[in-house]
Design a protein around this motif. Structure first.
Motif, PDB file in Angstrom:
ATOM      1  N   PRO A 103      -3.928 -27.367  30.151  1.00 48.16           N
ATOM      2  CA  PRO A 103      -3.592 -28.198  28.987  1.00 48.16           C
ATOM      3  C   PRO A 103      -3.237 -27.340  27.774  1.00 48.16           C
ATOM      4  CG  PRO A 103      -5.966 -28.128  29.312  1.00 48.16           C
ATOM      5  CD  PRO A 103      -5.345 -27.434  30.494  1.00 48.16           C
ATOM      6  N   PRO A 104      -2.517 -27.932  26.809  1.00 51.12           N
ATOM      7  CA  PRO A 104      -2.155 -27.191  25.604  1.00 51.12           C
ATOM      8  C   PRO A 104      -3.394 -26.776  24.805  1.00 51.12           C
ATOM      9  CG  PRO A 104      -0.914 -29.251  25.749  1.00 51.12           C
ATOM     10  CD  PRO A 104      -1.954 -29.279  26.827  1.00 51.12           C
ATOM     11  N   VAL A 105      -3.248 -25.690  24.052  1.00 52.23           N
ATOM     12  CA  VAL A 105      -4.270 -25.262  23.099  1.00 52.23           C
ATOM     13  C   VAL A 105      -3.684 -25.629  21.742  1.00 52.23           C
ATOM     14  CG1 VAL A 105      -5.500 -23.281  22.137  1.00 52.23           C
ATOM     15  CG2 VAL A 105      -4.961 -23.354  24.589  1.00 52.23           C
ATOM     16  N   TYR A 106      -4.278 -26.625  21.083  1.00 56.55           N
ATOM     17  CA  TYR A 106      -3.702 -27.110  19.834  1.00 56.55           C
ATOM     18  C   TYR A 106      -4.228 -26.350  18.629  1.00 56.55           C
ATOM     19  CZ  TYR A 106      -1.747 -31.044  22.376  1.00 56.55           C
ATOM     20  OH  TYR A 106      -1.036 -31.813  23.247  1.00 56.55           O
ATOM     21  N   TYR A 107      -3.341 -26.176  17.653  1.00 60.77           N
ATOM     22  CA  TYR A 107      -3.742 -25.572  16.387  1.00 60.77           C
ATOM     23  C   TYR A 107      -3.082 -26.343  15.254  1.00 60.77           C
ATOM     24  CZ  TYR A 107       0.853 -23.249  16.168  1.00 60.77           C
ATOM     25  OH  TYR A 107       2.195 -22.983  16.118  1.00 60.77           O
ATOM     26  N   SER A 108      -3.654 -26.227  14.070  1.00 57.85           N
ATOM     27  CA  SER A 108      -3.089 -26.871  12.894  1.00 57.85           C
ATOM     28  C   SER A 108      -1.965 -25.998  12.336  1.00 57.85           C
ATOM     29  CB  SER A 108      -4.183 -27.061  11.839  1.00 57.85           C
ATOM     30  OG  SER A 108      -3.595 -27.390  10.603  1.00 57.85           O
ATOM     31  N   ARG A 109      -0.797 -26.583  12.197  1.00 54.54           N
ATOM     32  CA  ARG A 109       0.363 -25.842  11.688  1.00 54.54           C
ATOM     33  C   ARG A 109       0.065 -25.253  10.306  1.00 54.54           C
ATOM     34  NH1 ARG A 109       5.620 -25.903  13.293  1.00 54.54           N
ATOM     35  NH2 ARG A 109       5.536 -27.829  14.472  1.00 54.54           N
ATOM     36  N   ALA A 110      -0.748 -25.959   9.509  1.00 59.87           N
ATOM     37  CA  ALA A 110      -1.076 -25.483   8.160  1.00 59.87           C
ATOM     38  C   ALA A 110      -1.937 -24.219   8.204  1.00 59.87           C
ATOM     39  CB  ALA A 110      -1.808 -26.579   7.383  1.00 59.87           C
ATOM     40  N   GLU A 111      -2.673 -24.016   9.317  1.00 63.79           N
ATOM     41  CA  GLU A 111      -3.568 -22.865   9.385  1.00 63.79           C
ATOM     42  C   GLU A 111      -2.843 -21.586   9.815  1.00 63.79           C
ATOM     43  OE1 GLU A 111      -7.020 -20.794  11.838  1.00 63.79           O
ATOM     44  OE2 GLU A 111      -7.097 -22.967  12.010  1.00 63.79           O
ATOM     45  N   PHE A 112      -1.694 -21.706  10.474  1.00 64.14           N
ATOM     46  CA  PHE A 112      -1.015 -20.524  11.015  1.00 64.14           C
ATOM     47  C   PHE A 112       0.297 -20.254  10.305  1.00 64.14           C
ATOM     48  CE2 PHE A 112      -4.119 -21.048  14.242  1.00 64.14           C
ATOM     49  CZ  PHE A 112      -4.265 -19.808  14.836  1.00 64.14           C
ATOM     50  N   ILE A 113       0.574 -18.983  10.114  1.00 60.10           N
ATOM     51  CA  ILE A 113       1.860 -18.532   9.593  1.00 60.10           C
ATOM     52  C   ILE A 113       2.645 -18.065  10.809  1.00 60.10           C
ATOM     53  CG2 ILE A 113       3.006 -16.789   8.162  1.00 60.10           C
ATOM     54  CD1 ILE A 113       0.196 -16.594   6.684  1.00 60.10           C
ATOM     55  N   GLU A 114       3.865 -18.572  10.968  1.00 57.85           N
ATOM     56  CA  GLU A 114       4.692 -18.120  12.091  1.00 57.85           C
ATOM     57  C   GLU A 114       5.814 -17.248  11.560  1.00 57.85           C
ATOM     58  OE1 GLU A 114       6.918 -19.676  16.142  1.00 57.85           O
ATOM     59  OE2 GLU A 114       5.714 -21.075  14.978  1.00 57.85           O
ATOM     60  N   THR A 115       5.955 -16.048  12.175  1.00 57.19           N
ATOM     61  CA  THR A 115       6.985 -15.111  11.725  1.00 57.19           C
ATOM     62  C   THR A 115       8.291 -15.356  12.473  1.00 57.19           C
ATOM     63  OG1 THR A 115       6.513 -13.416  13.369  1.00 57.19           O
ATOM     64  CG2 THR A 115       5.173 -13.374  11.353  1.00 57.19           C
ATOM     65  N   ASP A 116       9.342 -14.674  12.033  1.00 54.83           N
ATOM     66  CA  ASP A 116      10.656 -14.795  12.674  1.00 54.83           C
ATOM     67  C   ASP A 116      10.612 -14.376  14.139  1.00 54.83           C
ATOM     68  OD1 ASP A 116      11.542 -15.494  10.192  1.00 54.83           O
ATOM     69  OD2 ASP A 116      12.501 -13.570   9.766  1.00 54.83           O
ATOM     70  N   THR A 117       9.709 -13.461  14.484  1.00 59.27           N
ATOM     71  CA  THR A 117       9.638 -12.973  15.865  1.00 59.27           C
ATOM     72  C   THR A 117       8.629 -13.755  16.706  1.00 59.27           C
ATOM     73  OG1 THR A 117       8.091 -11.284  15.111  1.00 59.27           O
ATOM     74  CG2 THR A 117      10.396 -10.617  15.317  1.00 59.27           C
ATOM     75  N   GLY A 118       8.147 -14.887  16.173  1.00 60.90           N
ATOM     76  CA  GLY A 118       7.277 -15.753  16.962  1.00 60.90           C
ATOM     77  C   GLY A 118       5.800 -15.397  16.904  1.00 60.90           C
ATOM     78  N   ASN A 119       5.422 -14.437  16.045  1.00 60.81           N
ATOM     79  CA  ASN A 119       3.995 -14.160  15.880  1.00 60.81           C
ATOM     80  C   ASN A 119       3.358 -15.354  15.182  1.00 60.81           C
ATOM     81  OD1 ASN A 119       4.073 -11.395  16.833  1.00 60.81           O
ATOM     82  ND2 ASN A 119       5.147 -10.914  14.936  1.00 60.81           N
ATOM     83  N   LYS A 120       2.125 -15.679  15.563  1.00 64.45           N
ATOM     84  CA  LYS A 120       1.389 -16.765  14.917  1.00 64.45           C
ATOM     85  C   LYS A 120       0.078 -16.179  14.415  1.00 64.45           C
ATOM     86  CE  LYS A 120       3.590 -20.171  17.851  1.00 64.45           C
ATOM     87  NZ  LYS A 120       3.452 -21.257  18.823  1.00 64.45           N
ATOM     88  N   VAL A 121      -0.050 -16.125  13.075  1.00 64.60           N
ATOM     89  CA  VAL A 121      -1.203 -15.474  12.450  1.00 64.60           C
ATOM     90  C   VAL A 121      -1.998 -16.514  11.678  1.00 64.60           C
ATOM     91  CG1 VAL A 121      -1.942 -13.654  10.862  1.00 64.60           C
ATOM     92  CG2 VAL A 121       0.121 -13.325  12.264  1.00 64.60           C
TER      93      VAL A 121
END
Length: 188
Positions: free
Chosen positions: A3-21
């Motif tokens: 199943p998917p692992v869900y996260y809050s979009r507001a909590e993560f910064i996504e970079t141009d190269t697809g990193n999610k911090v």
């Protein structure tokens, strides 16, 4: 398919190269940290790119490859030693497809590619982990240990347990890519 692992979009910064911090991660000295792309830095993780060698302008670089995961509450900091009275930090290189479990502390010199490190582990200073190795949960790897390719280490102190199959590289790569794909924003 897991199943998917869900996260809050507001909590993560996504970079141009697809990193999610995660915004709840501590990234100290971000100018000295290189993320290869499609890497996830979880909530509560601490990456210390601000530690430096003696003298100005001697930043120590921490580099992570592609499809890495730094689990919740992990601490990644460069290894250090005192040499001739000088206290120095040294660079850390982490390869592609490396998953580091929750609450693990890493002070390795080098971690190869396709490596899985369990949760609650301590990876001692200047440890070298070769490609396709695995560290079981709750393992303490003493400083300066070299962990051979395709081997499983476990225990406290960490010891060789068994050889891993030749297919480890393909299995770990599939797992890390699948995890990245499953890591989905809850609020689209």
């Amino acid at each position: 398919m897991e199943p998917p692992v869900y996260y809050s979009r507001a909590e993560f910064i996504e970079t141009d190269t697809g990193n999610k911090v995660s915004r709840r991660a501590t990234i100290a000295g971000p100018q000295n940290i290189i993320l290869g792309g499609k890497t996830i830095i979880s909530s509560g993780a601490i990456i210390r790119g601000d530690l430096r060698r003696t003298g100005p302008g001697h930043a120590v670089v921490i580099s992570l490859g592609r499809y890495c995961l730094v689990g919740e509450g992990c601490i990644v900091r460069p290894p250090y030693k005192t040499y001739r009275g000088n206290f120095n930090y040294y660079p850390m290189k982490i390869g592609d497809h490396v998953h580091i479990g929750t609450s693990t502390i890493v002070e390795a010199a080098t971690i190869g590619s396709h490596v899985v490190i369990g949760k609650n582990c301590v990876i001692g200073k200047f440890t070298i982990i070769k490609d396709c190795a695995q560290i079981a949960d709750n393992t303490i790897v003493p400083p300066n240990t070299v962990i051979p390719a395709l081997s499983l280490f476990a225990g406290s102190p960490g010891r060789f347990m068994e050889d891993l199959p030749e297919s480890t590289q393909e299995m770990v790569e599939a797992q890390t890519k699948q995890y990245y794909t499953r890591f989905q924003p809850l609020d689209r």
